[in-house]
Design a protein around this motif. Structure first.
Motif, PDB file in Angstrom:
ATOM      1  N   MET A   1       0.865  -1.203  -0.143  1.00  0.00           N
ATOM      2  CA  MET A   1      -0.070  -0.188   0.102  1.00  0.00           C
ATOM      3  C   MET A   1       0.999   1.408   0.172  1.00  0.00           C
ATOM      4  O   MET A   1       1.822   1.361   0.901  1.00  0.00           O
ATOM      5  CB  MET A   1      -1.008   0.045   1.395  1.00  0.00           C
ATOM      6  N   ILE A   2       0.413   2.166  -0.848  1.00  0.00           N
ATOM      7  CA  ILE A   2       1.221   3.422  -1.004  1.00  0.00           C
ATOM      8  C   ILE A   2       0.521   4.494   0.008  1.00  0.00           C
ATOM      9  O   ILE A   2      -0.765   4.822  -0.179  1.00  0.00           O
ATOM     10  CB  ILE A   2       1.276   3.709  -2.229  1.00  0.00           C
ATOM     11  N   SER A   3       1.410   5.265   0.743  1.00  0.00           N
ATOM     12  CA  SER A   3       0.751   6.124   1.420  1.00  0.00           C
ATOM     13  C   SER A   3       0.928   7.678   1.131  1.00  0.00           C
ATOM     14  O   SER A   3       2.258   7.995   0.672  1.00  0.00           O
ATOM     15  CB  SER A   3       1.163   6.029   2.963  1.00  0.00           C
ATOM     16  N   LEU A   4       0.353   8.543   0.934  1.00  0.00           N
ATOM     17  CA  LEU A   4       0.382  10.082   0.511  1.00  0.00           C
ATOM     18  C   LEU A   4      -0.184  10.849   1.415  1.00  0.00           C
ATOM     19  O   LEU A   4      -1.317  10.522   2.003  1.00  0.00           O
ATOM     20  CB  LEU A   4      -0.312  10.320  -0.935  1.00  0.00           C
ATOM     21  N   GLU A   5       0.242  12.078   1.499  1.00  0.00           N
ATOM     22  CA  GLU A   5      -0.182  13.144   2.397  1.00  0.00           C
ATOM     23  C   GLU A   5      -0.132  14.462   1.587  1.00  0.00           C
ATOM     24  O   GLU A   5       0.761  14.834   0.857  1.00  0.00           O
ATOM     25  CB  GLU A   5       0.644  13.302   3.527  1.00  0.00           C
ATOM     26  N   THR A   6      -1.467  14.902   1.440  1.00  0.00           N
ATOM     27  CA  THR A   6      -1.339  16.171   0.387  1.00  0.00           C
ATOM     28  C   THR A   6      -1.011  17.456   1.374  1.00  0.00           C
ATOM     29  O   THR A   6      -1.406  17.536   2.890  1.00  0.00           O
ATOM     30  CB  THR A   6      -2.937  16.649   0.388  1.00  0.00           C
ATOM     31  N   ALA A   7      -0.282  18.246   0.846  1.00  0.00           N
ATOM     32  CA  ALA A   7       0.426  19.550   1.470  1.00  0.00           C
ATOM     33  C   ALA A   7      -0.833  20.488   1.380  1.00  0.00           C
ATOM     34  O   ALA A   7      -1.935  20.471   0.664  1.00  0.00           O
ATOM     35  CB  ALA A   7       1.584  20.080   0.682  1.00  0.00           C
TER      36      ALA A   7
ATOM     37  N   GLU B   1       7.472  16.135 -18.399  1.00  0.00           N
ATOM     38  CA  GLU B   1       7.707  17.576 -17.549  1.00  0.00           C
ATOM     39  C   GLU B   1       7.143  17.678 -16.358  1.00  0.00           C
ATOM     40  O   GLU B   1       7.914  18.107 -15.322  1.00  0.00           O
ATOM     41  CB  GLU B   1       6.854  18.813 -18.516  1.00  0.00           C
ATOM     42  N   ILE B   2       6.000  17.175 -16.159  1.00  0.00           N
ATOM     43  CA  ILE B   2       5.305  17.293 -14.832  1.00  0.00           C
ATOM     44  C   ILE B   2       6.029  16.341 -14.029  1.00  0.00           C
ATOM     45  O   ILE B   2       6.412  16.751 -12.485  1.00  0.00           O
ATOM     46  CB  ILE B   2       3.788  16.791 -14.993  1.00  0.00           C
ATOM     47  N   ARG B   3       6.387  14.963 -14.312  1.00  0.00           N
ATOM     48  CA  ARG B   3       7.147  14.111 -13.382  1.00  0.00           C
ATOM     49  C   ARG B   3       8.651  14.499 -13.014  1.00  0.00           C
ATOM     50  O   ARG B   3       8.995  14.730 -11.982  1.00  0.00           O
ATOM     51  CB  ARG B   3       7.303  12.711 -14.301  1.00  0.00           C
ATOM     52  N   ASP B   4       9.210  15.417 -14.040  1.00  0.00           N
ATOM     53  CA  ASP B   4      10.600  15.738 -13.785  1.00  0.00           C
ATOM     54  C   ASP B   4      10.491  17.012 -12.726  1.00  0.00           C
ATOM     55  O   ASP B   4      11.484  17.405 -12.067  1.00  0.00           O
ATOM     56  CB  ASP B   4      11.139  16.424 -14.907  1.00  0.00           C
ATOM     57  N   SER B   5       9.362  17.927 -12.663  1.00  0.00           N
ATOM     58  CA  SER B   5       9.088  18.720 -11.810  1.00  0.00           C
ATOM     59  C   SER B   5       8.805  18.271 -10.245  1.00  0.00           C
ATOM     60  O   SER B   5       9.200  19.160  -9.405  1.00  0.00           O
ATOM     61  CB  SER B   5       7.895  19.588 -12.089  1.00  0.00           C
ATOM     62  N   GLY B   6       8.874  16.945 -10.230  1.00  0.00           N
ATOM     63  CA  GLY B   6       8.735  16.459  -8.796  1.00  0.00           C
ATOM     64  C   GLY B   6       7.553  15.896  -8.606  1.00  0.00           C
ATOM     65  O   GLY B   6       7.044  15.423  -7.453  1.00  0.00           O
ATOM     66  N   ILE B   7       6.409  16.160  -9.152  1.00  0.00           N
ATOM     67  CA  ILE B   7       5.019  15.664  -9.166  1.00  0.00           C
ATOM     68  C   ILE B   7       4.833  14.094  -9.478  1.00  0.00           C
ATOM     69  O   ILE B   7       4.953  13.772 -10.665  1.00  0.00           O
ATOM     70  CB  ILE B   7       3.790  16.469  -9.742  1.00  0.00           C
ATOM     71  N   PRO B   8       4.306  13.289  -8.640  1.00  0.00           N
ATOM     72  CA  PRO B   8       4.328  11.964  -8.999  1.00  0.00           C
ATOM     73  C   PRO B   8       3.102  11.697  -9.689  1.00  0.00           C
ATOM     74  O   PRO B   8       1.951  12.386  -9.508  1.00  0.00           O
ATOM     75  CB  PRO B   8       3.952  11.127  -7.498  1.00  0.00           C
TER      76      PRO B   8
ATOM     77  N   LYS C   1      -3.493   4.690   0.616  1.00  0.00           N
ATOM     78  CA  LYS C   1      -3.891   5.615   1.922  1.00  0.00           C
ATOM     79  C   LYS C   1      -3.499   7.102   1.774  1.00  0.00           C
ATOM     80  O   LYS C   1      -2.372   7.470   1.696  1.00  0.00           O
ATOM     81  CB  LYS C   1      -3.292   4.954   3.101  1.00  0.00           C
ATOM     82  N   ILE C   2      -4.514   7.903   1.571  1.00  0.00           N
ATOM     83  CA  ILE C   2      -4.123   9.226   1.322  1.00  0.00           C
ATOM     84  C   ILE C   2      -4.984  10.112   2.406  1.00  0.00           C
ATOM     85  O   ILE C   2      -6.029   9.958   2.730  1.00  0.00           O
ATOM     86  CB  ILE C   2      -4.938   9.782   0.116  1.00  0.00           C
ATOM     87  N   ASN C   3      -4.125  10.852   3.213  1.00  0.00           N
ATOM     88  CA  ASN C   3      -4.325  11.560   4.563  1.00  0.00           C
ATOM     89  C   ASN C   3      -5.421  10.907   5.142  1.00  0.00           C
ATOM     90  O   ASN C   3      -6.390  10.949   5.788  1.00  0.00           O
ATOM     91  CB  ASN C   3      -5.318  12.576   3.969  1.00  0.00           C
TER      92      ASN C   3
ATOM     93  N   LEU D   1      -8.698   5.569   3.008  1.00  0.00           N
ATOM     94  CA  LEU D   1      -8.189   4.260   2.082  1.00  0.00           C
ATOM     95  C   LEU D   1      -9.046   4.351   0.734  1.00  0.00           C
ATOM     96  O   LEU D   1     -10.299   4.556   0.762  1.00  0.00           O
ATOM     97  CB  LEU D   1      -8.556   2.947   2.988  1.00  0.00           C
ATOM     98  N   PHE D   2      -8.275   4.375  -0.249  1.00  0.00           N
ATOM     99  CA  PHE D   2      -8.722   4.271  -1.553  1.00  0.00           C
ATOM    100  C   PHE D   2      -8.471   3.017  -2.176  1.00  0.00           C
ATOM    101  O   PHE D   2      -7.476   2.280  -1.874  1.00  0.00           O
ATOM    102  CB  PHE D   2      -7.961   5.152  -2.406  1.00  0.00           C
ATOM    103  N   LEU D   3      -9.361   2.529  -2.912  1.00  0.00           N
ATOM    104  CA  LEU D   3      -9.255   1.519  -4.015  1.00  0.00           C
ATOM    105  C   LEU D   3      -9.207   1.903  -5.277  1.00  0.00           C
ATOM    106  O   LEU D   3     -10.249   2.428  -5.740  1.00  0.00           O
ATOM    107  CB  LEU D   3     -10.256   0.240  -3.735  1.00  0.00           C
ATOM    108  N   ILE D   4      -8.098   2.015  -6.198  1.00  0.00           N
ATOM    109  CA  ILE D   4      -8.030   2.728  -7.575  1.00  0.00           C
ATOM    110  C   ILE D   4      -7.659   1.552  -8.458  1.00  0.00           C
ATOM    111  O   ILE D   4      -6.738   0.764  -8.391  1.00  0.00           O
ATOM    112  CB  ILE D   4      -7.061   3.763  -7.569  1.00  0.00           C
TER     113      ILE D   4
END
Length: 254
Positions: A1-7, A79-86, A118-120, A123-126
């Protein structure tokens, strides 16, 4: 499972079913331009972007060759990925023959089945959504054939000019392969992805289910604390989902 937190003031975007190349590269070019324009706008407040499959109407990776075209969208993703956005990519039924080109060239992970995120602390199933739920046995059998390693090996022996042309023809003409023969809402009891989500909830809680494939923008409250969203498409609806402040909603790009 990948966990993310939004800024703070950052969002997560979800889109699927662009079907670039259908019915021809020339006719899909305005849709590619529109999708690239959307990517260019959302990159300013995105902390992640999810692409849930069928970005291309046909895709096959030979060892040294990929289908011609789509330079603008591939360049924008780079370009977007190189800018650091996953960016996270899920293969669909039209681009299921994707291998490692995105991972090696764009540093974008590719998933071939639904994944938990897991985002914030929600739990998401995508996933893309093809072949899930009850019924649709004809397509499920067809998918087993097309993902069978010896079949892919044999297809790779076709010259790319012939293989890509054949694949494009099959993607446009064969509704069993496309799995998209009915774009009308069938009712919750007949929507296979709704049934799939409800069955998953019998065993585990998910705050959100996000799928594509159906080409219909749908928001269905499965339980008071669980929602299913279908992303629609970029052929007729130009819809996407945005996650912000722990809320997920559908929006339309115009």
């Amino acid at each position: 499972m990948i966990s993310l937190e939004t800024a703070t003031n950052k969002k997560i975007y979800f889109a699927s079913d662009q079907h670039l190349g259908a019915p021809t590269n020339e006719l899909s070019f305005p849709r590619e331009q529109k999708f690239v324009q959307w990517l260019n706008e959302v990159k300013h407040d995105a902390c992640a972007i999810f692409l849930l499959g069928d970005l291309f109407d046909f895709w096959f990776e030979y060892k040294k060759v990929v289908p011609k075209g789509f330079v603008r969208v591939l360049g924008k993703l780079a370009e977007i990925r190189d800018s650091g956005i996953p960016i996270y990519f899920f293969v669909g039924n039209h681009d299921l023959w994707m291998h490692d080109y995105f991972e090696k060239e764009l540093n974008i992970p590719v998933f071939h089945s639904p994944q938990e995120f897991k985002i914030n602390n929600q739990l998401f199933l995508i996933g893309h959504g093809d072949g899930l739920g009850p019924h649709d046995k004809g397509y499920k059998r067809m998918k087993k054939v097309f993902t069978f390693a010896p079949f892919k090996w044999l297809f790779r022996w076709l010259h790319p000019d012939l293989g890509v042309k054949l694949g494009q023809y099959m993607s446009v003409k064969n509704k069993m392969i496309s799995g998209d023969e009915d774009f009308k809402f069938l009712g919750e009891d007949k929507e296979w992805l709704v049934q799939y989500c409800k069955r998953k909830l019998n065993h585990k809680h998910y705050d959100y289910f996000i799928f594509g494939h159906r080409h219909l923008p749908l928001e269905i409250q499965l339980k008071p604390d669980s929602k299913y969203i279908n992303l629609g498409d970029w052929v007729n609806y130009f819809t996407f989902a945005v996650y912000y402040n722990k809320e997920l909603s559908l929006e339309k790009y115009s």
